[in-house]
Structures are given as structure tokens and as C-alpha cells.
Write an enzyme that holds these catalytic residues in place. Structure first.
Site, PDB file in Angstrom:
ATOM      1  N   THR A 285      51.024  27.595  59.798  1.00 50.13           N
ATOM      2  CA  THR A 285      50.500  26.545  59.566  1.00 50.13           C
ATOM      3  C   THR A 285      50.088  26.572  58.015  1.00 50.13           C
ATOM      4  O   THR A 285      49.811  27.692  57.528  1.00 50.13           O
ATOM      5  CB  THR A 285      49.380  26.077  60.336  1.00 50.13           C
TER       6      THR A 285
ATOM      7  N   GLU B 126      51.449  23.710  65.865  1.00 49.89           N
ATOM      8  CA  GLU B 126      50.917  24.466  66.984  1.00 49.89           C
ATOM      9  C   GLU B 126      51.817  23.750  68.142  1.00 49.89           C
ATOM     10  O   GLU B 126      51.855  24.292  69.300  1.00 49.89           O
ATOM     11  CB  GLU B 126      49.633  24.399  67.382  1.00 49.89           C
TER      12      GLU B 126
ATOM     13  N   LYS C  16      29.625  12.645  59.760  1.00 49.56           N
ATOM     14  CA  LYS C  16      28.785  12.623  60.804  1.00 49.56           C
ATOM     15  C   LYS C  16      27.218  11.918  60.131  1.00 49.56           C
ATOM     16  O   LYS C  16      26.536  12.784  59.551  1.00 49.56           O
ATOM     17  CB  LYS C  16      28.393  14.063  61.424  1.00 49.56           C
TER      18      LYS C  16
ATOM     19  N   TRP D 123      29.363   9.287  64.539  1.00 52.62           N
ATOM     20  CA  TRP D 123      30.763   9.410  63.813  1.00 52.62           C
ATOM     21  C   TRP D 123      31.209   8.405  62.827  1.00 52.62           C
ATOM     22  O   TRP D 123      31.350   7.232  63.666  1.00 52.62           O
ATOM     23  CB  TRP D 123      31.590  10.187  64.760  1.00 52.62           C
TER      24      TRP D 123
HETATM   25  P1  ADP Z   1      48.532  21.626  58.697  1.00 51.26           P
HETATM   26  O1  ADP Z   1      47.647  21.647  59.874  1.00 51.26           O
HETATM   27  O2  ADP Z   1      48.525  23.080  58.398  1.00 51.26           O
HETATM   28  O3  ADP Z   1      48.135  20.603  57.576  1.00 51.26           O
HETATM   29  P2  ADP Z   1      50.866  20.452  60.326  1.00 51.26           P
HETATM   30  O4  ADP Z   1      51.818  20.153  59.806  1.00 51.26           O
HETATM   31  O5  ADP Z   1      50.859  21.556  61.571  1.00 51.26           O
HETATM   32  O6  ADP Z   1      49.772  21.542  59.264  1.00 51.26           O
HETATM   33  O7  ADP Z   1      49.657  19.335  60.440  1.00 51.26           O
HETATM   34  C1  ADP Z   1      49.288  19.012  61.676  1.00 51.26           C
HETATM   35  C2  ADP Z   1      48.257  17.725  61.399  1.00 51.26           C
HETATM   36  O8  ADP Z   1      48.566  16.718  60.666  1.00 51.26           O
HETATM   37  C3  ADP Z   1      47.618  17.332  62.633  1.00 51.26           C
HETATM   38  O9  ADP Z   1      46.662  17.971  63.340  1.00 51.26           O
HETATM   39  C4  ADP Z   1      47.143  15.802  62.134  1.00 51.26           C
HETATM   40  O10 ADP Z   1      45.845  15.940  61.472  1.00 51.26           O
HETATM   41  C5  ADP Z   1      48.180  15.618  61.041  1.00 51.26           C
HETATM   42  N1  ADP Z   1      49.076  14.546  61.456  1.00 51.26           N
HETATM   43  C6  ADP Z   1      50.601  14.838  61.735  1.00 51.26           C
HETATM   44  N2  ADP Z   1      50.930  13.515  61.991  1.00 51.26           N
HETATM   45  C7  ADP Z   1      49.937  12.548  61.939  1.00 51.26           C
HETATM   46  C8  ADP Z   1      50.164  11.297  62.203  1.00 51.26           C
HETATM   47  N3  ADP Z   1      51.210  10.499  62.465  1.00 51.26           N
HETATM   48  N4  ADP Z   1      49.161  10.629  61.711  1.00 51.26           N
HETATM   49  C9  ADP Z   1      48.014  11.243  61.453  1.00 51.26           C
HETATM   50  N5  ADP Z   1      47.683  12.448  61.101  1.00 51.26           N
HETATM   51  C10 ADP Z   1      49.070  13.153  61.538  1.00 51.26           C
END
Ligand code: ADP
Length: 547
Positions: free
Chosen positions: A189, A334, A443, A448
Site C-alpha cells: 500500500t 487490502e 473531531k 464528527w
Molecule cells: P492507500 O490506502 O495506500 O492510499 P489504496 O489504493 O489501497 O492505497 O487506497 C484505498 C483507499 O482509497 C480507501 O481506503 C479509501 O480511503 C480510498 N478510496 C478508494 N476508492 C474510493 C472511492 N471511490 N471514494 C472515496 N475514497 C476511495
């Protein structure tokens, strides 16, 4: 009593052999780094992947070994995707946009034995060679002998040309069957906080994910689809499309390194692409190019956006100006990565165009096979009323249970749920909507505030190109929102007019205390807002406030 059905294991190689046998002529088109077009079929890909296994064996790669890739989307990369897991090795895709120190760390942490590298990353690999020489024994440049770049690696590291090795290899390999839980691929990640962490996929998780994302209410991949993943193959397996396309026999168009609006429009039209997937930034680039050039999209029916929230403007512009549907999905490394997809239920049939856009901002329904829930700070499950928001948890066969190198189960809570780090609502129809990352939620006075909601409203201002809302420490309220806006090219932004557009849209106490106009915003290697950097820069801006 056990069932009496054939106990075939779910093998990644069987996706490819299916495509080769039943969609032999199905086309794979690649835009190469020389900007030429390479074409071949699923049958060719399968044959070359088998030869690549022989190459890997010749390089000393064995079961469980990690094979790294630093490459754009292209046919050679696709061959590594299948050859490495097919021989029980592990395809480790590395994000070249990360800082070179992070790349060296990831390669060392993964213990990559061999690296497959696109020509454009030759300088990068030479620069980090001294740091990775203890693990990496050979570097294979993904080109022919004639286009091999001039390179100096560290002593002891062998250098090869991909095509030279493949041309000399036998194609007598037969794909073996083994335990479907065997590791197949590794992806780190991007690490917006802390060091990158590895997610280790299996043949079983990858195959089940491919079946799930191909379904009609997800990516809807069919033999007649021509799919172009703009999402890089170094970022969470290009969202699983290289596997799901083989499963469906879809045509696959791999765009290489040129992802600007003009290159995209040309490739989409030239290759009669019907469906394409990527992050919002890419679609904004495409939209801008289409508007400026007057070009049209001739074959694209659907654009899938994910990775960050779908901007309403994007959905409206493609629908109203180009008759292209923008679809919205959510996932994370993940989760292999797809977790939810926004496909309508019968209840959405009568939505007005404006309501349909509002609905499409939701990240969607959970894919069958997975489950999700939202919980409050004490871990109590929250209602699915579309209002209550809490930490989003998921579980299922393509969700990780531990990071690479950790104990199995260590990423889960006592009931086996994985905390996504996202904060969300779920409506009565089961549509999930992200309201924040857990670490980005503001917060304020024990309540929130969703930074994403505030950002979405800010970008509906006609002069605003991009917006970020961050939590800033506040002496009285604990945290309060700060809004940063980037003006559209050639425009100026009046902060007061930005605050006015929140009227009637959010509670008064949600309003950002301050609007700052900035030239640009920092992003991570995967294009997400780098809020950690913003928070450390602006963290004390409210320090002297009393109200
Ligand atoms: P990293 O977490 O390292 O930035 P990832 O590609 O695994 O890389 O990112 C996953 C995160 O991206 C999600 O947990 C979420 O916060 C965000 N994410 C993915 N798709 C969307 C979406 N359609 N809308 C909003 N957030 C998104």
C-alpha cells in the site's frame, strides 16, 4: 458428508488457459514505450507466459520466490502476471512513482530475487542498485536486444533483455495444480502514513475476486467488451482487470506510459474501447482534452472511477456532453482491491438526472462474497439509515488477514473483521458512502465532521479546481476544519463566496473556520491528497483562537 463434486483448485493459470482455449483470438493491444502498437491474442499470451516460466527457472526463481516488476501496463507485464504465480512464485508489482528510498525499502522488504523493469525506469533502477544488491540477483529489461538502454548496475547483478530470454526459451511448460491458498502476488500500500505494508494475495483470493468483479452489477465484463485499465498494473493489480478480462475473454487494451487526455482519447477511439477504469485525475485530463479539441468518444460506453471519491462534475459532464456513463467503485489494496460498486437497484429507476448524480456519489453496494458493517468508537454496530457514520469494517475471501511478514490474523479484530480506515454511512438499500478516512475526519467538540462532504461542496464552486479540508488543532473545540482551495486556471477565488455555497447544505458548525487560497495541493504517489503534509504545515493555524 462431503459433496461429490470435482475438487479442482482455483488456479490463476486456469484463467489464462481458459482465455487461450475459448477466446483464442481475443485481442490484447499494448501501446509500447516507443509509442508503437503491439497486438497479439490471449492464445499468444498464454504461450509466451509458459516460455517465461522457463526463463524464470533459468534465472533461478523457484516456488515462493518474489519476482518484482517496475513497469507500465503492457503485454510483457501481463506475461509476468501469469508466469510468476503459475509456477508458484510471487508477482510483486512495485509503484515506480514512490520515492526511490521507499522503492528500495519495498524491494528489500519483499526480498525480490529478480526484477522486470520497463526501459523508462532504467535510470531509477541504476540509482537504487547499490541498495538492493543483496536481494536482487538479476534485472530483466522489458525490451528487445536492440532497445537495451546503457546501464550500470551493482557488481554481481546480472542484466538481461526480456525478448532475448523469451526467444531462447522452450514452450514445453505445463501449468501445475497446487494448493489454491498458495501466495500469488504481492502489492505494497502506498503508505500515506508510515512505511509501506505488503498485501499478499493467493490464487484463491485472486480467482474469486476476478469472478466477482466480472459480474453485471460490477465491471460487467463480457467477451464483447474491450476494456482499457488506465489504473496501473503496479497499483493493486490494475484493480484485478488483467485476471477478470481473461476470465471473460474480453479484449484488453494496455495504455503504456502516456496517460494524458490526448493520448487517452486517441487510444480509446483507435482501439474501439467500450469500457475504461481509472482514478478521477485521469478522467479530468480526458474531459479537458475533449472539451478543448472538440473530439468525441466513438466507442466508450462506460467509464469507471475509483481510488478516491467520484467528483459530481465528472459524472455530469461525461453523461450530458458525451453520453458516457460514469460508474463508481470503492476498494483498497487490502481488498484485492474491489469492495463495493454503485450499480442501481429497482428503487433507483425513477431518479431525476440530478438525483442520479447525487446517488452515484455513493461508493455502492458490497460485492457478493464480502460483508460490511459500520461501528461507532466503542465498536457498536450503527444503523443503515444513510445518516449515522462510523468506522467501516469488511470481511471475506479476498480481504487480507495480515500484512506481509506478520502473523496470520493480525490485521483482524476478534470477530475476523478488517478495519478499512474509512468512515462511512450505509443507507437502507445497502449503498455505502465514504464520509472520510478515519485519520482525516474532523473531531469538533466530540462530534464528527466529514472532510469529504466539505470538499465536495467546495469543488461545486465555479472558480474552484481542487479542495482539501483538514482537521486543525483548536484550543476550544479540539479540532476545527480548515479549507484549502486551488483556483481553476485563469480564475481567482473569493473565500467569502466559497463559504456562502455551504448555506443550507451542512450544519452551521460544520463550516470551515478559514478558507485559504493556494496554488496547488500535495498528492501521494497514487494521486490522493497528502493530508499528512497539510496537517503538519497548517496544524497550528488556529492555536490562538478562543471561539
Ligand atoms: P492507500 O490506502 O495506500 O492510499 P489504496 O489504493 O489501497 O492505497 O487506497 C484505498 C483507499 O482509497 C480507501 O481506503 C479509501 O480511503 C480510498 N478510496 C478508494 N476508492 C474510493 C472511492 N471511490 N471514494 C472515496 N475514497 C476511495
Amino acid at each position: 458428508m462431503l459433496g461429490l463434486m470435482q475438487p479442482h483448485a482455483l488456479m490463476i493459470s486456469s484463467l489464462l488457459t481458459h482465455a487461450a482455449r475459448h477466446h483464442a483470438a481475443g485481442e490484447i493491444v499494448s501501446r509500447t514505450h516507443e509509442n508503437t502498437t503491439h497486438r497479439y491474442s490471449w492464445a499468444d499470451a498464454e504461450r509466451r507466459a509458459r516460455r517465461l516460466v522457463r526463463v524464470l527457472q533459468g534465472l533461478g526463481v523457484g516456488e515462493g520466490d518474489r519476482v518484482g516488476t517496475l513497469a507500465w501496463n503492457g503485454y510483457r507485464h501481463l506475461e509476468v502476471y501469469y508466469a510468476a504465480p503459475g509456477m508458484q512464485a510471487i508477482c510483486h508489482t512495485i509503484n515506480p512513482r514512490l520515492h526511490p528510498d521507499d522503492i528500495a525499502y519495498i524491494i528489500t522488504h519483499a526480498g525480490d530475487r529478480v526484477l522486470f523493469v520497463d526501459v523508462s525506469f532504467a535510470p531509477l533502477i541504476c540509482a537504487i542498485a547499490p541498495k538492493i544488491r543483496d536481494t536482487v540477483q538479476a534485472v530483466v529489461m522489458m525490451c528487445d536486444a536492440a532497445t537495451m538502454p546503457e546501464m550500470t548496475l551493482a557488481p554481481g547483478m546480472a542484466l538481461h533483455s526480456y525478448d532475448t530470454l523469451i526467444d531462447a526459451a522452450a514452450d514445453d511448460y505445463a501449468w501445475p495444480t497446487f494448493d489454491e491458498r498458495t501466495a500469488s502476488a504481492l502489492c505494497y500500500t502506498s503508505g500515506t502514513t508510515g512505511r509501506p505494508k505488503g498485501v499478499l494475495y493467493s490464487h484463491r483470493s485472486t480467482t474469486l475476486h476476478a469472478y466477482a468483479i466480472a459480474m453485471p452489477d460490477v465491471l460487467c465484463l463480457r467477451a464483447t467488451t474491450r476494456v482499457l485499465p488506465v489504473v496501473p498494473m503496479f497499483h493493486v493489480n490494475a484493480w484485478g482487470i488483467p485476471y477478470a478480462a481473461a476470465l471473460s475473454g474480453a479484449g484488453l487494451v494496455l495504455p503504456g506510459r502516456h496517460l494524458d487526455g490526448a493520448s487517452m482519447a486517441k487510444l480509446l477511439n483507435d482501439e474501439r474501447v467500450t469500457f475504461t477504469c481509472g482514478v478521477p485525475t485521469v478522467w479530468f485530463g480526458l474531459l479537458q482534452h475533449l472539451r478543448m479539441s472538440g473530439e468525441r468518444l466513438h466507442s466508450v460506453q462506460r467509464i469507471m472511477t475509483g481510488g478516491s471519491a467520484a467528483p459530481p462534475l465528472l459524472i455530469e459532464a461525461f453523461r450530458d456532453e458525451y453520453n458516457v456513463a460514469v460508474e463508481h467503485g470503492w476498494g483498497m489494496t487490502e481488498l484485492s482491491p474491489v469492495g463495493t460498486y454503485n450499480a442501481p437497484k429497482p428503487a433507483q429507476a425513477g431518479l431525476s438526472p440530478a438525483e442520479a448524480v447525487r446517488h452515484m456519489l455513493k461508493q455502492g453496494r458490497i460485492l457478493p462474497g464480502l460483508d460490511m458493517k459500520i461501528v461507532d468508537g466503542a465498536g457498536r454496530e450503527l444503523p443503515w439509515d444513510g445518516v449515522a457514520f462510523g468506522d467501516l469494517k469488511v470481511r471475506g475471501p479476498w480481504v487480507t488477514c495480515a500484512y506481509y511478514g506478520d502473523e496470520p490474523g493480525s490485521a483482524l479484530d476478534a470477530e475476523g473483521w478488517f478495519a478499512t480506515g474509512d468512515v462511512a454511512t450505509i443507507d437502507p438499500d445497502g449503498f455505502m458512502e465514504i464520509t472520510d478516512r478515519s485519520k482525516d475526519v474532523i473531531k469538533s467538540g466530540g462530534e464528527w465532521i466529514s472532510s469529504i462532504t466539505l470538499e465536495n461542496i467546495a469543488v461545486s464552486h465555479p472558480d474552484v479546481a481542487e479542495a482539501a479540508v483538514i482537521a486543525v488543532r483548536h484550543p476550544k473545540w479540539d479540532e476545527r476544519p480548515l479549507l484549502l482551495v486551488v483556483p481553476r486556471p485563469g480564475h481567482t477565488v473569493d473565500p467569502e463566496s466559497v463559504l456562502r455555497i455551504y448555506d443550507g447544505k451542512v450544519a452551521k458548525w460544520w463550516l470551515p473556520d478559514l478558507v485559504l487560497v493556494v496554488a496547488d495541493l500535495p498528492h501521494t504517489a497514487t494521486g490522493k491528497l497528502l493530508k499528512t503534509a497539510l496537517r503538519s504545515h497548517y496544524g497550528d493555524i488556529y492555536a490562538n483562537r478562543t471561539t
